[in-house]
Design a protein around this motif. Structure first.
Motif, PDB file in Angstrom:
ATOM      1  N   VAL A  27       7.770   1.042   2.042  1.00  0.00           N
ATOM      2  CA  VAL A  27       6.754   0.551   1.671  1.00  0.00           C
ATOM      3  C   VAL A  27       5.577   1.463   1.292  1.00  0.00           C
ATOM      4  CG1 VAL A  27       4.488  -0.836   2.208  1.00  0.00           C
ATOM      5  CG2 VAL A  27       6.974  -1.434   3.127  1.00  0.00           C
ATOM      6  N   THR A  31      -0.096   1.274  -0.191  1.00  0.00           N
ATOM      7  CA  THR A  31      -0.209  -0.096   0.272  1.00  0.00           C
ATOM      8  C   THR A  31      -0.397  -0.176   1.571  1.00  0.00           C
ATOM      9  OG1 THR A  31       1.617  -0.795  -1.339  1.00  0.00           O
ATOM     10  CG2 THR A  31       1.516  -2.271   0.517  1.00  0.00           C
ATOM     11  N   ALA A  42       0.025  -8.549   3.111  1.00  0.00           N
ATOM     12  CA  ALA A  42       1.371  -8.396   2.738  1.00  0.00           C
ATOM     13  C   ALA A  42       2.599  -9.281   2.653  1.00  0.00           C
ATOM     14  CB  ALA A  42       2.058  -7.743   4.223  1.00  0.00           C
ATOM     15  N   THR A  46       7.508  -7.335   3.109  1.00  0.00           N
ATOM     16  CA  THR A  46       6.724  -6.398   3.536  1.00  0.00           C
ATOM     17  C   THR A  46       6.628  -6.258   5.038  1.00  0.00           C
ATOM     18  OG1 THR A  46       5.750  -5.570   1.354  1.00  0.00           O
ATOM     19  CG2 THR A  46       4.626  -4.739   3.072  1.00  0.00           C
TER      20      THR A  46
END
Length: 64
Positions: A27, A31, A42, A46
């Motif tokens: 990831v 982010t 998310a 994720t």
């Protein structure tokens, strides 16, 4: 979408930097930073990637 209010706490408990968590989870670091500050939510995928690295259930990353 998942709000990961406990992400920072769990990351620090695991003694990982944002960069290390990024590398291990796949990831993007930006982010992760946005998720930790609440600027982003998310996806299910994720949340699962991050939870897997942090050895918690995705639900455990939710909350205040």
């Amino acid at each position: 979408m998942y709000e990961l209010g406990r992400l920072r706490e769990e990351r620090k408990r695991s003694r990982l930097t944002q960069e290390e968590l990024s590398i291990l989870s796949g990831v993007n670091r930006v982010t992760i930073a946005r998720l930790e500050t609440g600027a982003a939510r998310a996806t299910r995928e994720t949340a699962h990637k991050l939870a897997r690295v942090l050895k918690v259930r995705p639900e455990e990353l939710s909350g205040p």
